[in-house]
Design an enzyme around this catalytic site. Sequence first.
Site, PDB file in Angstrom:
ATOM      1  N   GLY A  48       0.775  -1.230   0.000  1.00  0.00           N
ATOM      2  CA  GLY A  48       0.000   0.000   0.000  1.00  0.00           C
ATOM      3  C   GLY A  48       0.809   1.284   0.000  1.00  0.00           C
ATOM      4  O   GLY A  48       0.249   2.362   0.201  1.00  0.00           O
ATOM      5  N   CYS A  49       2.103   1.210  -0.230  1.00  0.00           N
ATOM      6  CA  CYS A  49       2.927   2.419  -0.291  1.00  0.00           C
ATOM      7  C   CYS A  49       3.133   2.783  -1.756  1.00  0.00           C
ATOM      8  O   CYS A  49       3.233   1.913  -2.609  1.00  0.00           O
ATOM      9  CB  CYS A  49       4.286   2.182   0.372  1.00  0.00           C
ATOM     10  SG  CYS A  49       4.184   1.885   2.140  1.00  0.00           S
TER      11      CYS A  49
END
Length: 145
Positions: free
Chosen positions: A56-57
């Site tokens: 999710g980065c």
Amino acid sequence: MTTPSPTPTPTPKLADLAEEYEFLDADDRYRLIIDLGRTLDPMPEALKTDATLVRGCSASVWVYPTRTDDGSLHFLADSNAAITKGIIALVLLSVQDRAPAEVAAADIEGALAPFDLKNQLSSNRTQGIPNMIALIRETAGRYTG
């Protein structure tokens, strides 16, 4: 004759860093976070795997826990983006070299609050922070069980 090893860059204390950060303009705050990323211990390429990748980065971020002789957790981390590497370094300052139970219970969000990252950085730079924190807590939880 042996060459002395280079002195590692001292890691600043989070409270001291927050105090300094408060007086900086936006560009200098950005620079300070990037510089903080340079203080991380080098992470061997072999540890940058799918298992250590934070999901999710916007940039790739890897976090790998190690145990020290006294049982505390020392995290190795890296990113392919300088600002993201600084962010994970900032997150780790609140938990680095502490007992797993302390890491699991740490108020990381509260420790980061003085840095007001959501207003200092673009949303795609900060979206992965909760995932970084969750991974660190989950890791600490595995060691406290």
